[in-house]
Design an enzyme around this catalytic site. Structure first.
Site, PDB file in Angstrom:
ATOM      1  N   LYS A  14      27.075  51.465  67.617  1.00  0.00           N
ATOM      2  CA  LYS A  14      26.620  51.834  68.958  1.00  0.00           C
ATOM      3  C   LYS A  14      27.756  52.588  69.663  1.00  0.00           C
ATOM      4  CE  LYS A  14      23.583  47.935  68.348  1.00  0.00           C
ATOM      5  NZ  LYS A  14      22.560  48.632  67.600  1.00  0.00           N
ATOM      6  N   HIS A  35      25.667  45.446  72.236  1.00  0.00           N
ATOM      7  CA  HIS A  35      25.347  46.417  73.293  1.00  0.00           C
ATOM      8  C   HIS A  35      26.296  46.312  74.486  1.00  0.00           C
ATOM      9  CE1 HIS A  35      21.572  47.666  71.396  1.00  0.00           C
ATOM     10  NE2 HIS A  35      21.499  46.404  70.995  1.00  0.00           N
ATOM     11  N   SER A  78      18.835  43.231  73.912  1.00  0.00           N
ATOM     12  CA  SER A  78      18.561  44.622  73.566  1.00  0.00           C
ATOM     13  C   SER A  78      17.154  45.094  73.927  1.00  0.00           C
ATOM     14  CB  SER A  78      18.822  44.843  72.076  1.00  0.00           C
ATOM     15  OG  SER A  78      18.064  43.936  71.316  1.00  0.00           O
TER      16      SER A  78
HETATM   17  C1  LIG Z   1      22.113  42.628  69.514  1.00  0.00           C
HETATM   18  C2  LIG Z   1      22.290  43.222  68.153  1.00  0.00           C
HETATM   19  N1  LIG Z   1      22.997  42.554  67.230  1.00  0.00           N
HETATM   20  C3  LIG Z   1      23.187  43.034  65.999  1.00  0.00           C
HETATM   21  C4  LIG Z   1      22.661  44.252  65.609  1.00  0.00           C
HETATM   22  C5  LIG Z   1      22.876  44.747  64.212  1.00  0.00           C
HETATM   23  O1  LIG Z   1      23.807  45.761  64.233  1.00  0.00           O
HETATM   24  P1  LIG Z   1      23.813  46.970  63.184  1.00  0.00           P
HETATM   25  O2  LIG Z   1      22.593  47.810  63.476  1.00  0.00           O
HETATM   26  O3  LIG Z   1      25.066  47.677  63.517  1.00  0.00           O
HETATM   27  O4  LIG Z   1      23.763  46.392  61.823  1.00  0.00           O
HETATM   28  C6  LIG Z   1      21.934  44.990  66.529  1.00  0.00           C
HETATM   29  C7  LIG Z   1      21.365  46.284  66.127  1.00  0.00           C
HETATM   30  O5  LIG Z   1      20.497  46.838  66.696  1.00  0.00           O
HETATM   31  C8  LIG Z   1      21.739  44.468  67.836  1.00  0.00           C
HETATM   32  O6  LIG Z   1      21.035  45.139  68.739  1.00  0.00           O
END
Ligand SMILES: Cc1ncc(COP(=O)(O)O)c(C=O)c1O
Length: 405
Positions: A241, A210, A182
């Site tokens: 997302k 993502h 990310s």
């Molecule tokens: C790679 C990744 N995993 C998990 C999450 C956590 O997801 P959530 O924000 O829906 O709780 C995110 C959130 O930004 C993320 O980018």
């Protein structure tokens, strides 16, 4: 030293506020799928993860409204007790089918999905292996687990192999990686990773936060993108997302999901996803599956933005996805660059340590399918203007520091 002394001594955020370069907790007064109103001014949103632009889609809103009326505003309980609706099961079945896994389990957030899955699976004599750039929720899940945590340098599968080889024979081993990283916008080299995992008789979990709706011919993510669905044991996805809501899920073998259902503390000791969100996700999943042209538009926007920024000489790192980092240097430079763009009507994010190393701070842009060409060009022009006005990041940084002084 008392417990609260560190709070009194924490000054970094207040210093950034005083310098006018504090980028966090900005209150949004109204929004569309591509713009937000802040302090009475509309700004192009390139800081969301609304990849398919579904947050304001009439079908998603309509489904959420109907569920609100039918089930009420909240589930008021854990999945284990009174917090499971027929809608939660429907979503689990739909996701399992879409991700080509026998079963899936829905959690209240993506963060909790990683916590719940990893901590439940990695027991006392087990080992979990993480890429250095894995998301914080993966790291936190590993910390909560009773097993031993190992980390390998980003994408260094030889190091991973060495670490896997030295764990006791017969112990359980889980490798967890982001599908799309990310902070970089890069994609994991799954064809390189899978043989190392298999050779060491480990299991593989991919966080597709993502990648869902973005990668793969059908938008089902990283494993499908590489044609390696059978080789990935567990797929984690978020609904915050592409699916335009909140919540998350883990998909995998039926007995593993069944076990998690009864052992994941993040599932059992937290209230379930609210009805309107589950219904919205179901509608968004429908659109994801039946409107592939949205994904095409997302990629067209991504190309237009990346090419435009590169043509101006900006460094977009290793990005090959709708996450486009613009690497600018140190933290002060990134914060001042963020402020210049914000004043130009662009809502993007500065990414600073500890998320990235101190010398590779960046402005991160994420594209959506709903951005118009005109909006993309407006953002590129804003980057250019911030540079052309003599507001080159380092000079701006100097000004901000002077103002602070
Ligand atoms: C790679 C990744 N995993 C998990 C999450 C956590 O997801 P959530 O924000 O829906 O709780 C995110 C959130 O930004 C993320 O980018």
């Amino acid at each position: 030293m008392t417990l609260f002394d560190k709070c009194r001594h924490y000054t970094a955020a207040r210093e950034a506020q005083a310098a006018g370069v504090y980028p966090y907790f900005v209150p949004i007064e109204q929004s569309t799928s591509t713009e937000v109103l802040v302090d009475g001014h509309w700004k192009v949103m390139v800081g969301s993860n609304n990849y398919l632009g579904l947050t304001h889609h009439p079908k998603v809103l309509d489904a959420a409204r109907k569920a609100l009326t039918k089930y009420g505003s909240g589930s008021t309980g854990s999945r284990l007790l009174n917090g499971t609706l027929d809608l939660h099961y429907e979503l689990e079945e739909r996701l399992a089918r879409f991700l080509k896994k026998p079963a899936a389990l829905v959690f209240s957030t993506g963060y909790q999905s990683n916590l719940g899955a990893i901590a439940a699976l990695v027991g006392r004599d087990d080992h979990v292996f993480l890429d250095k750039l894995d998301h914080a929720s993966i790291i936190d899940g590993a910390k909560m687990a009773f097993g031993e945590v190992h980390r390998y340098a980003h994408g260094d599968f030889e190091m991973l192999d060495r670490k896997l080889c030295t764990t006791p024979a017969g112990s359980g081993k889980l490798v967890v990686t982001d599908g799309v990283f990310s902070m970089e916008g890069s994609v994991v080299d799954l064809p390189g990773l899978v043989p190392v995992v298999k050779k060491n008789k480990a299991h593989l979990m991919v966080d597709d936060a993502h990648a869902l709706g973005v990668l793969g011919a059908d938008g089902s993510g990283t494993a499908h993108h590489f044609g390696l669905e059978d080789q990935v044991d567990l797929i984690m996805v978020t609904f915050s997302k592409s699916l335009a809501s909140i919540g998350g899920a883990v998909a995998g073998p039926e007995d593993v999901i069944h076990y998690m259902r009864h052992h994941s503390r993040a599932l059992i000791f937290s209230a379930s996803m609210p009805p309107s969100s589950v219904a919205g996700v179901l509608a968004a999943l429908d659109i994801l599956q039946h409107e592939p042209e949205r994904r095409e538009r997302l990629w067209a926007n991504t190309r237009r933005m990346a090419e435009g920024l590169k043509a101006l000489g900006f460094d977009t790192g290793k990005s090959v996805t709708p996450i486009i980092p613009v690497v600018v240097g140190d933290m002060q430079t990134a914060l001042v660059m963020w402020r210049g763009l914000f004043d130009e009507g662009v809502f993007a994010h500065p990414i600073v340590p500890p998320a990235v190393p101190p010398d590779s701070c960046r402005i991160r842009i994420s594209m959506t399918a709903e951005h118009s060409d005109e909006q993309v060009d407006r953002v590129i022009d804003a980057f250019e203007r911030v540079a052309r006005k003599g507001m080159r990041p380092r000079e701006l940084a100097g000004r901000a520091v002077a103002r602070r002084g």
